[in-house]
Design a protein around this motif. Sequence first.
Motif, PDB file in Angstrom:
ATOM      1  N   VAL A 137       0.847  -1.126  -0.130  1.00  0.00           N
ATOM      2  CA  VAL A 137      -0.022  -0.087  -0.116  1.00  0.00           C
ATOM      3  C   VAL A 137       0.767   1.286   0.062  1.00  0.00           C
ATOM      4  N   GLU A 138       0.407   2.183  -0.586  1.00  0.00           N
ATOM      5  CA  GLU A 138       1.342   3.422  -0.728  1.00  0.00           C
ATOM      6  C   GLU A 138       0.913   4.146   0.587  1.00  0.00           C
ATOM      7  N   THR A 139       1.936   4.425   1.524  1.00  0.00           N
ATOM      8  CA  THR A 139       1.732   5.000   2.903  1.00  0.00           C
ATOM      9  C   THR A 139       1.972   6.460   2.766  1.00  0.00           C
ATOM     10  N   ARG A 140       2.684   6.831   1.930  1.00  0.00           N
ATOM     11  CA  ARG A 140       3.116   8.264   1.871  1.00  0.00           C
ATOM     12  C   ARG A 140       2.365   9.178   1.003  1.00  0.00           C
ATOM     13  N   SER A 141       1.965  10.338   1.720  1.00  0.00           N
ATOM     14  CA  SER A 141       1.372  11.416   0.893  1.00  0.00           C
ATOM     15  C   SER A 141       2.255  12.672   0.674  1.00  0.00           C
TER      16      SER A 141
ATOM     17  N   VAL B 156      10.126  25.231  -4.021  1.00  0.00           N
ATOM     18  CA  VAL B 156       9.391  24.585  -5.200  1.00  0.00           C
ATOM     19  C   VAL B 156       9.417  23.061  -5.116  1.00  0.00           C
ATOM     20  N   GLY B 157       8.077  22.690  -5.647  1.00  0.00           N
ATOM     21  CA  GLY B 157       8.080  21.427  -5.782  1.00  0.00           C
ATOM     22  C   GLY B 157       7.073  20.674  -4.435  1.00  0.00           C
ATOM     23  N   GLU B 158       7.322  19.434  -4.554  1.00  0.00           N
ATOM     24  CA  GLU B 158       6.468  18.886  -3.419  1.00  0.00           C
ATOM     25  C   GLU B 158       6.952  18.896  -2.091  1.00  0.00           C
ATOM     26  N   GLY B 159       8.341  18.799  -1.803  1.00  0.00           N
ATOM     27  CA  GLY B 159       8.832  18.864  -0.420  1.00  0.00           C
ATOM     28  C   GLY B 159       8.725  20.612   0.255  1.00  0.00           C
ATOM     29  N   ALA B 160       8.342  21.412  -0.871  1.00  0.00           N
ATOM     30  CA  ALA B 160       8.083  22.865  -0.355  1.00  0.00           C
ATOM     31  C   ALA B 160       6.507  22.899  -0.052  1.00  0.00           C
TER      32      ALA B 160
ATOM     33  N   ALA C  12       3.522  21.297  -4.914  1.00  0.00           N
ATOM     34  CA  ALA C  12       2.896  20.217  -5.758  1.00  0.00           C
ATOM     35  C   ALA C  12       2.438  18.960  -5.068  1.00  0.00           C
ATOM     36  N   GLY C  13       1.944  18.267  -5.877  1.00  0.00           N
ATOM     37  CA  GLY C  13       1.336  16.896  -5.195  1.00  0.00           C
ATOM     38  C   GLY C  13       1.603  15.834  -5.914  1.00  0.00           C
ATOM     39  N   GLY C  14       2.419  15.839  -7.097  1.00  0.00           N
ATOM     40  CA  GLY C  14       2.515  14.858  -7.967  1.00  0.00           C
ATOM     41  C   GLY C  14       3.842  15.182  -8.976  1.00  0.00           C
ATOM     42  N   ILE C  15       4.159  14.262 -10.039  1.00  0.00           N
ATOM     43  CA  ILE C  15       5.082  14.280 -11.079  1.00  0.00           C
ATOM     44  C   ILE C  15       4.848  15.450 -11.744  1.00  0.00           C
ATOM     45  N   VAL C  16       3.622  15.636 -12.268  1.00  0.00           N
ATOM     46  CA  VAL C  16       3.503  16.911 -13.342  1.00  0.00           C
ATOM     47  C   VAL C  16       3.349  18.074 -12.566  1.00  0.00           C
ATOM     48  N   SER C  17       2.480  18.198 -11.404  1.00  0.00           N
ATOM     49  CA  SER C  17       2.365  19.616 -10.764  1.00  0.00           C
ATOM     50  C   SER C  17       3.865  19.913 -10.296  1.00  0.00           C
ATOM     51  N   SER C  18       4.769  18.972 -10.191  1.00  0.00           N
ATOM     52  CA  SER C  18       6.002  19.461  -9.481  1.00  0.00           C
ATOM     53  C   SER C  18       6.828  19.902 -10.741  1.00  0.00           C
ATOM     54  N   ALA C  19       6.838  19.180 -11.952  1.00  0.00           N
ATOM     55  CA  ALA C  19       7.293  19.723 -12.913  1.00  0.00           C
ATOM     56  C   ALA C  19       7.020  21.058 -13.350  1.00  0.00           C
TER      57      ALA C  19
HETATM   58  C1  LIG Z   1       6.511   5.684  -3.601  1.00  0.00           C
HETATM   59  C2  LIG Z   1       5.836   6.883  -4.304  1.00  0.00           C
HETATM   60  C3  LIG Z   1       5.041   6.671  -5.511  1.00  0.00           C
HETATM   61  C4  LIG Z   1       4.706   8.069  -6.239  1.00  0.00           C
HETATM   62  N1  LIG Z   1       3.800   7.731  -7.283  1.00  0.00           N
HETATM   63  C5  LIG Z   1       3.170   8.886  -8.023  1.00  0.00           C
HETATM   64  C6  LIG Z   1       2.500   8.823  -9.044  1.00  0.00           C
HETATM   65  O1  LIG Z   1       2.201   7.640  -9.572  1.00  0.00           O
HETATM   66  N2  LIG Z   1       2.199   9.818  -9.837  1.00  0.00           N
HETATM   67  C7  LIG Z   1       2.541  11.100  -9.250  1.00  0.00           C
HETATM   68  O2  LIG Z   1       2.154  11.975 -10.039  1.00  0.00           O
HETATM   69  N3  LIG Z   1       3.478  11.349  -8.300  1.00  0.00           N
HETATM   70  C8  LIG Z   1       3.904  10.052  -7.735  1.00  0.00           C
HETATM   71  N4  LIG Z   1       4.399  10.324  -6.543  1.00  0.00           N
HETATM   72  C9  LIG Z   1       5.088  11.612  -6.226  1.00  0.00           C
HETATM   73  C10 LIG Z   1       5.843  12.320  -7.120  1.00  0.00           C
HETATM   74  O3  LIG Z   1       7.066  11.362  -7.182  1.00  0.00           O
HETATM   75  C11 LIG Z   1       6.643  13.462  -6.329  1.00  0.00           C
HETATM   76  O4  LIG Z   1       5.496  14.435  -5.913  1.00  0.00           O
HETATM   77  C12 LIG Z   1       7.418  14.211  -7.312  1.00  0.00           C
HETATM   78  O5  LIG Z   1       8.699  13.579  -7.650  1.00  0.00           O
HETATM   79  C13 LIG Z   1       7.991  15.515  -6.462  1.00  0.00           C
HETATM   80  O6  LIG Z   1       8.919  16.124  -7.661  1.00  0.00           O
HETATM   81  P1  LIG Z   1      10.022  17.214  -6.791  1.00  0.00           P
HETATM   82  O7  LIG Z   1      10.754  17.864  -7.735  1.00  0.00           O
HETATM   83  O8  LIG Z   1       9.161  18.232  -6.071  1.00  0.00           O
HETATM   84  O9  LIG Z   1      10.806  16.510  -5.728  1.00  0.00           O
HETATM   85  P2  LIG Z   1      12.156  15.062  -5.917  1.00  0.00           P
HETATM   86  O10 LIG Z   1      11.470  14.401  -7.101  1.00  0.00           O
HETATM   87  O11 LIG Z   1      11.877  14.408  -4.467  1.00  0.00           O
HETATM   88  O12 LIG Z   1      13.301  15.827  -6.015  1.00  0.00           O
HETATM   89  C14 LIG Z   1      14.024  16.278  -5.118  1.00  0.00           C
HETATM   90  C15 LIG Z   1      15.572  16.365  -5.634  1.00  0.00           C
HETATM   91  O13 LIG Z   1      16.246  17.009  -4.846  1.00  0.00           O
HETATM   92  C16 LIG Z   1      17.372  16.143  -4.444  1.00  0.00           C
HETATM   93  N5  LIG Z   1      17.979  16.610  -3.104  1.00  0.00           N
HETATM   94  C17 LIG Z   1      17.449  16.826  -1.779  1.00  0.00           C
HETATM   95  N6  LIG Z   1      18.136  17.460  -0.922  1.00  0.00           N
HETATM   96  C18 LIG Z   1      19.023  17.890  -1.632  1.00  0.00           C
HETATM   97  C19 LIG Z   1      20.286  18.413  -1.052  1.00  0.00           C
HETATM   98  N7  LIG Z   1      20.534  19.013  -0.058  1.00  0.00           N
HETATM   99  N8  LIG Z   1      21.156  18.934  -2.243  1.00  0.00           N
HETATM  100  C20 LIG Z   1      20.820  18.608  -3.574  1.00  0.00           C
HETATM  101  N9  LIG Z   1      19.929  17.871  -3.766  1.00  0.00           N
HETATM  102  C21 LIG Z   1      19.147  17.684  -2.981  1.00  0.00           C
HETATM  103  C22 LIG Z   1      16.856  14.810  -4.258  1.00  0.00           C
HETATM  104  O14 LIG Z   1      17.957  13.970  -4.436  1.00  0.00           O
HETATM  105  C23 LIG Z   1      15.860  14.844  -5.531  1.00  0.00           C
HETATM  106  O15 LIG Z   1      16.794  14.339  -6.481  1.00  0.00           O
HETATM  107  C24 LIG Z   1       5.062   9.247  -5.642  1.00  0.00           C
HETATM  108  C25 LIG Z   1       5.975   9.522  -4.703  1.00  0.00           C
HETATM  109  C26 LIG Z   1       6.571   8.285  -4.201  1.00  0.00           C
HETATM  110  C27 LIG Z   1       7.479   8.485  -2.973  1.00  0.00           C
END
Ligand SMILES: Cc1cc2nc3c(=O)[nH]c(=O)nc-3n(C[C@H](O)[C@H](O)[C@H](O)COP(=O)(O)OP(=O)(O)OC[C@H]3O[C@@H](n4cnc5c(N)ncnc54)[C@H](O)[C@@H]3O)c2cc1C
Length: 82
Positions: A29-33, A55-59, A62-69
């Motif tokens: 099961v996917e436990t992370r959101s 920027v992106g999800e961590g900030a 965004a909530g997924g691949i496309v919205s992060s891009a």
């Molecule tokens: C198990 C799982 C399944 C998922 N499935 C889907 C799905 O089916 N569809 C969907 O749309 N989304 C899905 N997601 C969510 C999606 O993957 C993320 O929302 C998206 O990748 C976030 O993109 P981001 O660029 O914001 O962050 P990330 O892709 O996490 O990129 C952050 C980058 O920063 C780098 N970084 C971190 N700290 C540092 C530092 N101090 N110095 C330099 N680099 C650093 C990391 O190594 C990473 O490469 C899923 C996520 C998980 C965990």
Amino acid sequence: MTESLKAGIYYLDRKLRGFAHPDALLTGVETRSSAPCRIPRDENLQSSIRGIYPVGEGAGHAGGIVSSAVDGIKIAEAILTS
Ligand SMILES: Cc1cc2nc3c(=O)[nH]c(=O)nc-3n(C[C@H](O)[C@H](O)[C@H](O)COP(=O)(O)OP(=O)(O)OC[C@H]3O[C@@H](n4cnc5c(N)ncnc54)[C@H](O)[C@@H]3O)c2cc1C
């Protein structure tokens, strides 16, 4: 948790026929959101610390691949025009 999953799978089968098919295999099961918090940005997409662009999800923007891009493109454009 197992009982809840079981009930949920049968419930979803009523909406999506075949979801609880006897041959189906539940491997995990996917436990992370998405990030539960958001780093605020101003109208120039910067944080309260000048030159830092959350920027992106961590900030929390965004909530997924496309919205992060898409958020990444917005931030890149903001940096290029600043
Ligand atoms: C198990 C799982 C399944 C998922 N499935 C889907 C799905 O089916 N569809 C969907 O749309 N989304 C899905 N997601 C969510 C999606 O993957 C993320 O929302 C998206 O990748 C976030 O993109 P981001 O660029 O914001 O962050 P990330 O892709 O996490 O990129 C952050 C980058 O920063 C780098 N970084 C971190 N700290 C540092 C530092 N101090 N110095 C330099 N680099 C650093 C990391 O190594 C990473 O490469 C899923 C996520 C998980 C965990």
